[in-house]
Scaffold this motif. Structure first.
Motif, PDB file in Angstrom:
ATOM      1  N   TYR A  84      -8.184   0.509  33.849  1.00  0.00           N
ATOM      2  CA  TYR A  84      -7.062   0.152  34.349  1.00  0.00           C
ATOM      3  C   TYR A  84      -7.306  -0.529  35.788  1.00  0.00           C
ATOM      4  O   TYR A  84      -8.022  -0.001  36.676  1.00  0.00           O
ATOM      5  CB  TYR A  84      -5.868   0.983  34.436  1.00  0.00           C
ATOM      6  CG  TYR A  84      -6.184   2.235  35.122  1.00  0.00           C
ATOM      7  CD1 TYR A  84      -5.838   2.450  36.388  1.00  0.00           C
ATOM      8  CD2 TYR A  84      -6.719   3.533  34.469  1.00  0.00           C
ATOM      9  CE1 TYR A  84      -6.085   3.709  37.343  1.00  0.00           C
ATOM     10  CE2 TYR A  84      -7.106   4.717  35.342  1.00  0.00           C
ATOM     11  CZ  TYR A  84      -6.805   4.627  36.619  1.00  0.00           C
ATOM     12  OH  TYR A  84      -7.063   5.735  37.230  1.00  0.00           O
ATOM     13  N   THR A  85      -6.543  -1.395  36.376  1.00  0.00           N
ATOM     14  CA  THR A  85      -6.584  -2.043  37.791  1.00  0.00           C
ATOM     15  C   THR A  85      -6.248  -0.849  38.748  1.00  0.00           C
ATOM     16  O   THR A  85      -5.286   0.067  38.212  1.00  0.00           O
ATOM     17  CB  THR A  85      -5.828  -3.150  37.794  1.00  0.00           C
ATOM     18  OG1 THR A  85      -4.525  -2.941  37.570  1.00  0.00           O
ATOM     19  CG2 THR A  85      -6.462  -4.315  36.885  1.00  0.00           C
ATOM     20  N   PRO A 117      -4.263  -5.623  33.309  1.00  0.00           N
ATOM     21  CA  PRO A 117      -3.805  -4.283  33.759  1.00  0.00           C
ATOM     22  C   PRO A 117      -4.558  -3.128  33.117  1.00  0.00           C
ATOM     23  O   PRO A 117      -4.857  -2.242  33.745  1.00  0.00           O
ATOM     24  CB  PRO A 117      -2.336  -4.201  33.591  1.00  0.00           C
ATOM     25  CG  PRO A 117      -1.965  -5.509  33.654  1.00  0.00           C
ATOM     26  CD  PRO A 117      -3.028  -6.287  32.877  1.00  0.00           C
ATOM     27  N   VAL A 118      -4.598  -3.413  31.681  1.00  0.00           N
ATOM     28  CA  VAL A 118      -5.229  -2.150  31.199  1.00  0.00           C
ATOM     29  C   VAL A 118      -6.271  -2.830  30.178  1.00  0.00           C
ATOM     30  O   VAL A 118      -5.931  -3.706  29.133  1.00  0.00           O
ATOM     31  CB  VAL A 118      -4.361  -1.320  30.217  1.00  0.00           C
ATOM     32  CG1 VAL A 118      -4.785  -0.244  29.483  1.00  0.00           C
ATOM     33  CG2 VAL A 118      -3.260  -0.765  31.472  1.00  0.00           C
ATOM     34  N   VAL A 129      -4.515  -5.364  27.683  1.00  0.00           N
ATOM     35  CA  VAL A 129      -2.827  -5.217  27.393  1.00  0.00           C
ATOM     36  C   VAL A 129      -2.380  -5.372  28.703  1.00  0.00           C
ATOM     37  O   VAL A 129      -3.060  -5.177  29.767  1.00  0.00           O
ATOM     38  CB  VAL A 129      -2.372  -4.022  26.586  1.00  0.00           C
ATOM     39  CG1 VAL A 129      -3.294  -4.162  25.083  1.00  0.00           C
ATOM     40  CG2 VAL A 129      -3.012  -2.774  27.236  1.00  0.00           C
ATOM     41  N   GLN A 130      -1.175  -5.461  28.684  1.00  0.00           N
ATOM     42  CA  GLN A 130      -0.285  -5.699  29.975  1.00  0.00           C
ATOM     43  C   GLN A 130       0.388  -4.359  30.365  1.00  0.00           C
ATOM     44  O   GLN A 130       0.676  -4.055  31.512  1.00  0.00           O
ATOM     45  CB  GLN A 130       0.644  -6.900  29.813  1.00  0.00           C
ATOM     46  CG  GLN A 130      -0.003  -8.074  29.571  1.00  0.00           C
ATOM     47  CD  GLN A 130      -0.852  -8.580  30.604  1.00  0.00           C
ATOM     48  OE1 GLN A 130      -0.474  -8.507  31.732  1.00  0.00           O
ATOM     49  NE2 GLN A 130      -2.117  -8.943  30.403  1.00  0.00           N
ATOM     50  N   ASP A 131       0.228  -3.388  29.374  1.00  0.00           N
ATOM     51  CA  ASP A 131       1.405  -2.297  29.683  1.00  0.00           C
ATOM     52  C   ASP A 131       0.532  -1.116  29.171  1.00  0.00           C
ATOM     53  O   ASP A 131       0.281  -1.186  27.858  1.00  0.00           O
ATOM     54  CB  ASP A 131       2.635  -2.635  29.189  1.00  0.00           C
ATOM     55  CG  ASP A 131       3.584  -1.099  29.419  1.00  0.00           C
ATOM     56  OD1 ASP A 131       3.518  -0.255  28.721  1.00  0.00           O
ATOM     57  OD2 ASP A 131       4.113  -1.805  30.337  1.00  0.00           O
ATOM     58  N   ASP A 134       1.414   0.181  25.488  1.00  0.00           N
ATOM     59  CA  ASP A 134       1.256  -0.886  24.239  1.00  0.00           C
ATOM     60  C   ASP A 134       0.833   0.120  23.024  1.00  0.00           C
ATOM     61  O   ASP A 134      -0.193   0.854  23.284  1.00  0.00           O
ATOM     62  CB  ASP A 134       0.290  -1.790  24.771  1.00  0.00           C
ATOM     63  CG  ASP A 134       0.031  -2.890  23.626  1.00  0.00           C
ATOM     64  OD1 ASP A 134       0.215  -2.553  22.446  1.00  0.00           O
ATOM     65  OD2 ASP A 134       0.275  -4.084  24.157  1.00  0.00           O
ATOM     66  N   ALA A 135       1.317   0.157  22.019  1.00  0.00           N
ATOM     67  CA  ALA A 135       1.029   0.864  20.732  1.00  0.00           C
ATOM     68  C   ALA A 135      -0.368   0.606  20.265  1.00  0.00           C
ATOM     69  O   ALA A 135      -1.095   1.375  19.644  1.00  0.00           O
ATOM     70  CB  ALA A 135       1.978   0.442  19.706  1.00  0.00           C
ATOM     71  N   ARG A 136      -0.898  -0.508  20.682  1.00  0.00           N
ATOM     72  CA  ARG A 136      -2.095  -0.938  20.287  1.00  0.00           C
ATOM     73  C   ARG A 136      -3.147  -0.038  20.880  1.00  0.00           C
ATOM     74  O   ARG A 136      -4.550   0.043  20.099  1.00  0.00           O
ATOM     75  CB  ARG A 136      -2.498  -2.436  20.371  1.00  0.00           C
ATOM     76  CG  ARG A 136      -1.522  -3.226  19.483  1.00  0.00           C
ATOM     77  CD  ARG A 136      -1.884  -4.580  19.855  1.00  0.00           C
ATOM     78  NE  ARG A 136      -1.382  -4.772  21.172  1.00  0.00           N
ATOM     79  CZ  ARG A 136      -1.579  -6.257  21.935  1.00  0.00           C
ATOM     80  NH1 ARG A 136      -2.418  -7.124  21.390  1.00  0.00           N
ATOM     81  NH2 ARG A 136      -1.207  -6.329  23.150  1.00  0.00           N
TER      82      ARG A 136
END
Length: 165
Positions: A84-85, A117-118, A129-131, A134-136
């Motif tokens: 993550y950032t 971000p992630v 992913v941005q969050d 995120d379920a992925r």
């Protein structure tokens, strides 16, 4: 005949679900990585395979960046690396910690050079992913921790290097 057809349909459906890629995952082509002392230039940041340090990074949660070369060796052993950032909000970092909690072949650390971000990475696979919710991310962990294309699935992810940058 109907029973055989139904069984075949169910079997084919379950096989196709297991082979389906997670949306957004990027694939790369790295064969088994050579052991190499010192810094390695990687095409991806964070890297998704290739040459790496002879020692692997001990799996676990880190609050400082890791040396890519050690983490890539862990990927070779079937580990998944969540990065993550450094400016990711604490609430999201805590969600990532919960995601990897209790896993034997997972790394979590900040990474200074990534753009999303992630990022979650396994050998030859990566997802941005941005969050952190995120379920992925969970799907990726389930699919690639001790799975996927890692050349040394089952090798240790402890008892080696635990330093940070």
């Amino acid at each position: 005949m109907k029973r055989t057809l139904l069984t075949l349909t169910v079997l084919l459906a379950s096989c196709s679900q297991g082979e389906r890629e997670i949306e957004g995952v990027t694939s790369f082509k790295h064969d088994g990585g050579d052991h190499q002392e010192g810094r390695v230039h990687y095409a991806q940041r964070p890297p998704a395979g290739g040459a790496h340090h002879p020692a692997w990074q001990n799996c676990g949660v880190y609050d400082r960046p890791l040396y890519d070369e050690y983490a890539v060796h862990s990927l070779e052993h079937g580990a998944v690396w969540l990065t993550y950032t450094p400016d990711l909000p604490a609430k999201q970092v805590n969600a990532l910690k919960q995601l990897v909690e209790g896993r034997t072949h997972a790394l979590l650390s900040p990474h200074d050079t990534q753009t999303a971000p992630v990022v979650i990475t396994a050998w030859n696979k990566q997802l941005h992913v941005q969050d952190a919710t995120d379920a992925r991310l969970k799907q990726f962990l389930q699919k690639y921790e001790q799975g996927g294309e890692a050349p040394e699935i089952g090798a240790s992810c402890s008892g080696a290097y635990s330093g940070t940058v």
